[in-house]
Each structure stands twice: as structure tokens, then as C-alpha cells.
Design a protein around this motif. Structure first.
Motif, PDB file in Angstrom:
ATOM      1  N   LYS A 107       2.152  12.435  12.414  1.00 20.25           N
ATOM      2  CA  LYS A 107       0.919  11.916  12.690  1.00 20.25           C
ATOM      3  C   LYS A 107       0.473  12.033  14.290  1.00 20.25           C
ATOM      4  O   LYS A 107      -0.810  12.434  14.526  1.00 20.25           O
ATOM      5  CB  LYS A 107       0.882  10.433  12.395  1.00 20.25           C
ATOM      6  CG  LYS A 107       1.378  10.115  10.985  1.00 20.25           C
ATOM      7  CD  LYS A 107       0.110  10.511   9.968  1.00 20.25           C
ATOM      8  CE  LYS A 107      -1.087   9.377  10.074  1.00 20.25           C
ATOM      9  NZ  LYS A 107      -2.245   9.624   8.949  1.00 20.25           N
TER      10      LYS A 107
ATOM     11  N   THR B 221      -6.984  13.290   9.761  1.00 17.50           N
ATOM     12  CA  THR B 221      -5.885  12.406   8.900  1.00 17.50           C
ATOM     13  C   THR B 221      -6.310  10.924   8.928  1.00 17.50           C
ATOM     14  O   THR B 221      -7.162  10.595   9.644  1.00 17.50           O
ATOM     15  CB  THR B 221      -4.340  12.669   9.470  1.00 17.50           C
ATOM     16  OG1 THR B 221      -3.483  12.021   8.708  1.00 17.50           O
ATOM     17  CG2 THR B 221      -4.205  12.112  10.971  1.00 17.50           C
ATOM     18  N   ALA B 222      -5.570  10.247   8.106  1.00 16.92           N
ATOM     19  CA  ALA B 222      -5.755   8.809   8.143  1.00 16.92           C
ATOM     20  C   ALA B 222      -5.503   8.101   9.463  1.00 16.92           C
ATOM     21  O   ALA B 222      -4.670   8.504  10.020  1.00 16.92           O
ATOM     22  CB  ALA B 222      -5.065   7.928   6.977  1.00 16.92           C
ATOM     23  N   ALA B 223      -6.418   7.080   9.820  1.00 14.69           N
ATOM     24  CA  ALA B 223      -5.947   6.336  11.059  1.00 14.69           C
ATOM     25  C   ALA B 223      -4.628   5.642  10.682  1.00 14.69           C
ATOM     26  O   ALA B 223      -4.280   5.354   9.635  1.00 14.69           O
ATOM     27  CB  ALA B 223      -6.957   5.310  11.147  1.00 14.69           C
ATOM     28  N   TYR B 224      -4.043   5.435  11.927  1.00 15.73           N
ATOM     29  CA  TYR B 224      -2.604   4.813  11.740  1.00 15.73           C
ATOM     30  C   TYR B 224      -1.951   4.206  12.954  1.00 15.73           C
ATOM     31  O   TYR B 224      -2.611   4.489  13.802  1.00 15.73           O
ATOM     32  CB  TYR B 224      -1.563   5.860  11.296  1.00 15.73           C
ATOM     33  CG  TYR B 224      -1.387   7.027  12.515  1.00 15.73           C
ATOM     34  CD1 TYR B 224      -0.060   6.817  13.297  1.00 15.73           C
ATOM     35  CD2 TYR B 224      -2.296   7.978  12.960  1.00 15.73           C
ATOM     36  CE1 TYR B 224       0.081   7.660  14.237  1.00 15.73           C
ATOM     37  CE2 TYR B 224      -1.988   8.664  14.266  1.00 15.73           C
ATOM     38  CZ  TYR B 224      -1.009   8.711  14.778  1.00 15.73           C
ATOM     39  OH  TYR B 224      -0.547   9.488  16.062  1.00 15.73           O
ATOM     40  N   GLU B 225      -0.907   3.357  12.792  1.00 12.56           N
ATOM     41  CA  GLU B 225      -0.043   3.235  13.843  1.00 12.56           C
ATOM     42  C   GLU B 225       1.103   3.283  13.691  1.00 12.56           C
ATOM     43  O   GLU B 225       1.684   3.009  12.071  1.00 12.56           O
ATOM     44  CB  GLU B 225      -0.520   1.728  14.264  1.00 12.56           C
ATOM     45  CG  GLU B 225      -1.714   1.599  15.085  1.00 12.56           C
ATOM     46  CD  GLU B 225      -1.903   2.086  16.327  1.00 12.56           C
ATOM     47  OE1 GLU B 225      -0.841   2.292  16.961  1.00 12.56           O
ATOM     48  OE2 GLU B 225      -3.164   2.009  17.076  1.00 12.56           O
ATOM     49  N   SER B 226       2.434   3.471  14.399  1.00 13.71           N
ATOM     50  CA  SER B 226       3.729   3.463  14.217  1.00 13.71           C
ATOM     51  C   SER B 226       4.418   2.088  14.636  1.00 13.71           C
ATOM     52  O   SER B 226       3.810   1.824  15.983  1.00 13.71           O
ATOM     53  CB  SER B 226       4.370   4.587  14.791  1.00 13.71           C
ATOM     54  OG  SER B 226       3.909   5.712  14.196  1.00 13.71           O
TER      55      SER B 226
ATOM     56  N   GLN C 144      -6.073  -5.144   9.669  1.00 17.09           N
ATOM     57  CA  GLN C 144      -6.734  -3.892   8.979  1.00 17.09           C
ATOM     58  C   GLN C 144      -7.085  -4.281   7.635  1.00 17.09           C
ATOM     59  O   GLN C 144      -8.183  -3.964   7.142  1.00 17.09           O
ATOM     60  CB  GLN C 144      -5.662  -2.885   8.904  1.00 17.09           C
ATOM     61  CG  GLN C 144      -5.400  -2.218  10.374  1.00 17.09           C
ATOM     62  CD  GLN C 144      -6.526  -1.815  11.127  1.00 17.09           C
ATOM     63  OE1 GLN C 144      -7.327  -0.983  10.577  1.00 17.09           O
ATOM     64  NE2 GLN C 144      -6.811  -1.905  12.460  1.00 17.09           N
TER      65      GLN C 144
ATOM     66  N   VAL D 281       5.309   3.725   9.567  1.00 13.96           N
ATOM     67  CA  VAL D 281       4.038   4.163   9.937  1.00 13.96           C
ATOM     68  C   VAL D 281       3.033   3.559   8.896  1.00 13.96           C
ATOM     69  O   VAL D 281       3.249   3.455   7.491  1.00 13.96           O
ATOM     70  CB  VAL D 281       3.669   5.755   9.735  1.00 13.96           C
ATOM     71  CG1 VAL D 281       2.315   6.223   9.847  1.00 13.96           C
ATOM     72  CG2 VAL D 281       4.606   6.370  10.801  1.00 13.96           C
TER      73      VAL D 281
ATOM     74  N   GLU E 116      -0.841   3.057   7.621  1.00 15.90           N
ATOM     75  CA  GLU E 116      -2.165   3.936   7.774  1.00 15.90           C
ATOM     76  C   GLU E 116      -3.294   3.318   6.745  1.00 15.90           C
ATOM     77  O   GLU E 116      -2.930   2.806   5.890  1.00 15.90           O
ATOM     78  CB  GLU E 116      -1.939   5.366   7.764  1.00 15.90           C
ATOM     79  CG  GLU E 116      -1.217   5.804   6.411  1.00 15.90           C
ATOM     80  CD  GLU E 116      -0.876   7.567   6.575  1.00 15.90           C
ATOM     81  OE1 GLU E 116      -0.375   7.984   7.388  1.00 15.90           O
ATOM     82  OE2 GLU E 116      -1.479   7.900   5.401  1.00 15.90           O
ATOM     83  N   GLU E 117      -4.294   4.001   7.146  1.00 17.01           N
ATOM     84  CA  GLU E 117      -5.541   3.679   6.296  1.00 17.01           C
ATOM     85  C   GLU E 117      -5.256   4.267   4.855  1.00 17.01           C
ATOM     86  O   GLU E 117      -4.830   5.381   4.746  1.00 17.01           O
ATOM     87  CB  GLU E 117      -6.651   4.657   7.107  1.00 17.01           C
ATOM     88  CG  GLU E 117      -7.884   4.610   6.276  1.00 17.01           C
ATOM     89  CD  GLU E 117      -8.721   5.848   7.022  1.00 17.01           C
ATOM     90  OE1 GLU E 117     -10.032   5.936   6.516  1.00 17.01           O
ATOM     91  OE2 GLU E 117      -8.310   6.455   7.853  1.00 17.01           O
TER      92      GLU E 117
END
Length: 423
Positions: free
Chosen positions: A107, A117-122, A136, A183, A185-186
Motif C-alpha cells: 500500500k 488504490t483504496a484509501a487506507y491506514e496501517s 470511517q 491494514v 481500508e476503504e
């Protein structure tokens, strides 16, 4: 040439089947292999994670090229080990295999090099992940950072379901060390497709389009699996989208990996979500898909061996692959209970009858031999691949073959390829 294929599933059976057709090849070995490929290859009792044993075998038998099927040995560094011994091997290095081995790594790579790619955070902290999920809202996707055999993606429909998935991964350690991070993600909507390209770390050679069916039940219902069937070509990937995927995803990824100091050689697998003639990348994998490999290799007219060798040597010059003008469909036959717990050792009937159908090939995945009979030994047991001039004909062939096979508790999806027909 003598070739060693590492792995023992349906993907590896298909690779052995295709490699054995090459006039360049005099002998094929497969470690550990499966009973279905014994007519084509000598099976070797070495596990895919026995890197030292595999390397010693390749040296002893003077193997000219090793082809790695599954992701585990790649992430363990089998390519680095073989190359250090001067052995030719097809697949990415340990550093490059992070593209599959760590969702966070892939990502971050996409974000850095402008790949959609899809919006994300780890996250490594449970409370931080939960707070992000609440912020979210749902639906939302929770992914295990590390390798999870295709089962580490939770499509959560509610906030509570998503937080429960985080607890399973980070707190209960359901996925072991693979779940040291998550992760989040959206949630993307649309139709999934799989896109593959050979590469030597610089040059790329894309394959035909394909589509997998991840969920266990018809209509894409139920939990994710390693894949319940696939077909090629995938009409959702139009000619215009095909070229955009090459230009906007594959080439920037290969260029980006080189820039990061871990050039990527082997086969790059791009999982895509397509909607309204646009796409985003869901994930990267560092190997052929299983079951996408089966229909793709059934359609490939070109000799695959020179391409594998050129990639391994860093000398990919082939401009385009040749394909048979036909469609191919693979239907996976799975053990009852899969993808949860399932029984093993059930006697399988009808494989020979299925193979006798014109335009059908049965690829073994989770099988074993017991007292001269083929028995179940895994969750996904067989992949029945049929081909014909259209997707509709290929679907009919695959199910004609599949319906000749039975064992206690066998399950399969009945809608493989239907999305293609709707297009």
C-alpha cells in the motif's frame, strides 16, 4: 533442460503440465508435487519451506531452472539462496516478495508511486485501529498484513464486525505473526479481475485477462477462500482498460520496485476492482494465482519455458505471448466444511472419467495417494478446467467434467463464469 517446480497445488500441476509440453525440457521434477502430476513429473518429498533441502537437490540434480509456485518460499528468500549458489530460479527476491508478504509495504508503494488504490491506514495498536474504524464507518475492509493463504481479508459490513476482526488479528493472534499489523481500508465496489505480467525487473510481458471467484458460495456469498474458480478472458477488462492497467499499474510498480532497491523479477499478480470503466488496485501477489493459472496456461499457445528462463536471467525480450482463440474456465472442487475445518482421506471417484471428456483437464490440488486410490488431502481438492470457443462452451465443459467426480462432502460453486456471460 531439467526443471524443478516448487509447490504441490493446482497451480503447480498446471505449471508442470505446461512446462512438460516444451521441446526444450527433458525432465520435470516437482517438490512436493501431488499424485495428479506423476505422469508428467518426478515428485520429490521436500516441503516448500525446506529451502536448504531444495537448494541441495537442485545442485545435486543439476537443475537448469527452478520455478517457484507458492508465496511462502518466496517470502522466506528461496530466490536469494538459489542465486547465491549460481542457480537459475524464477521468482522475486525476499525483499521484492514483500509486495505480497506485507500489505502495508504494498500500500505504501502504491501511495508513493501514484498507483490508484483504496484509501487506507496501517496499525499495530488495537485501540488506534478501532478508533479509525469508528471514524470511517462501515462497510470497511480489514486485512492481515502478512501471509494468510488468501483468507486474511475481512469485508466487514458493520463497525462492530470490523473491530472484532481487528481483535482476532491483533489481540487473539488468529493469524499468528502474520497479524502483527493490520491494514484498514476503504470498501470498494465493482467487479474484481486478476491481471498478470511476466517481468525481468525492467521489461514486462502481460498475460491475458482473468477473473477469480473468492467467496465459497454462489453469488459471491460467504467467507473468502483461496479461490473457487476462474476464467479467461475476463470481458470486464476491455482492450482500453488492459492497456491502462499496463501503463498505470504494472510499469509504475516495476519501476517503483527498482527505484526502492528491490527490483521485481518473476510474475506480478495485480488484483483489481473495476467499476464504470475505471479501476483501483486491491492487492499485489508475488506469484501466479490459483486457480487463475489453470485457465491462463490452458489458453497459452507460446512455449512458457523460454519466458520463465529469460525472466530468471534478466533478459526478457519476448514482445508478446501467443494465445489460443478460446476461453477456459476452472471450477474448484472443495472438501465439505472448507474454508473452515474439513475432513481428509475421503476416496475420490471419477477423475479418469472427467479427464476423458474432450476439452477438459483435471488439475490436482489437495490430493494424496492411499492404497492405490486418490483421496482428499486439502481444502481445495481438484480444479476441473474446460475450454471451448466461447466462455459459455468452456463453462459447460468444466461442469460436464466436474459432475463426473464425487466424494463424501464435496462442494463447488455452480456460477463460475456467469459474470462473463452477463457481459
Amino acid at each position: 533442460m531439467k526443471i524443478l517446480v516448487v509447490g504441490g497445488g493446482g497451480r503447480e500441476h498446471a505449471l508442470v503440465w505446461k512446462i512438460a509440453q516444451s521441446p526444450l525440457v527433458e525432465k520435470v521434477y516437482c517438490a512436493p508435487g501431488n499424485p495428479g502430476m506423476k505422469e508428467l513429473a518426478e515428485t520429490v518429498h521436500l516441503a516448500v519451506d525446506n529451502i536448504d533441502g531444495l537448494c541441495d537437490f537442485a545442485i545435486k540434480e543439476q537443475i537448469d531452472l527452478t520455478v517457484v509456485g507458492p508465496e511462502l518460499p518466496l517470502t522466506l528468500g528461496i530466490v536469494d539462496r538459489f542465486k547465491a549458489q549460481g542457480l537459475a530460479i524464477f521468482g522475486p527476491s525476499k525483499a521484492a516478495a514483500q509486495i505480497e508478504g506485507s500489505k502495508g509495504f504494498s500500500k505504501d508503494l502504491m501511495a508513493k508511486y501514484g498507483i490508484k488504490t483504496a484509501a487506507y491506514e496501517s496499525f499495530t495498536d488495537r485501540d488506534a485501529a478501532a478508533a479509525y474504524i469508528r471514524q470511517q464507518g462501515a462497510p470497511i475492509v480489514v486485512k492481515v498484513d502478512g501471509l494468510a493463504a488468501g483468507k486474511g481479508v475481512i469485508l466487514a459490513q458493520t463497525v462492530d464486525e470490523a473491530i472484532a476482526a481487528v481483535d482476532d488479528i491483533l489481540v487473539k493472534k488468529t493469524f499468528g505473526d502474520a497479524g502483527d499489523a493490520v491494514v484498514v481500508e476503504e470498501f470498494l465496489t465493482g467487479e474484481e479481475a486478476s491481471f498478470f505480467a511476466f517481468t525481468d525487473g525492467k521489461n514486462i510481458l502481460p498475460l491475458a485477462s482473468s477473473q477469480d471467484h473468492k467467496q465459497i458460495f454462489d453469488g459471491d456469498k460467504g467467507p473468502n477462500t483461496g479461490g473457487m474458480g476462474a476464467y479467461s478472458p475476463a470481458p470486464v477488462v476491455t482492450d482500453a482498460l488492459y492497456q491502462r492497467i499496463v501503463d498505470e499499474v504494472v510499469q509504475p510498480t516495476i519501476d517503483g520496485m527498482a527505484a526502492e532497491g528491490c527490483p521485481y523479477c518473476g510474475i506480478l499478480f495485480v488484483g483489481l476492482m473495476i467499476e464504470n470503466d475505471d479501476f483501483k488496485v486491491l492487492e499485489f501477489n508475488a506469484r501466479f494465482g490459483d486457480p487463475e493459472c489453470q485457465p491462463l496456461l490452458s489458453r497459452m499457445k507460446s512455449d512458457v519455458v523460454p519466458v520463465l528462463l529469460d525472466c530468471a536471467r534478466g533478459e526478457l525480450t519476448t514482445k508478446a505471448l501467443e494465445w489460443y482463440d478460446r476461453a477456459a474456465v476452472c471450477v474448484v472442487l472443495a472438501a465439505g466444511g472448507y474454508p473452515a475445518s474439513y475432513s481428509k482421506g475421503d476416496v475420490i471417484e471419477g477423475i479418469d472419467a472427467a479427464n476423458a471428456v474432450d476439452g477438459v483437464r483435471v488439475f490436482h490440488a489437495g490430493t494424496a495417494e492411499q492404497d492405490g486410490r486418490i483421496v482428499t488431502a486439502g481444502g481445495r481438492v481438484l480444479g476441473v478446467t474446460g475450454w471451448g470457443e466461447t466462455v459459455a462452451v468452456a463453462i459447460d465443459k468444466a461442469y460436464e467434467g466436474a459432475d463426473k467426480i464425487q466424494w463424501n462432502g464435496m462442494q463447488m460453486r455452480r456460477d463460475i463464469g456467469q459474470k462473463a456471460l452477463k457481459r
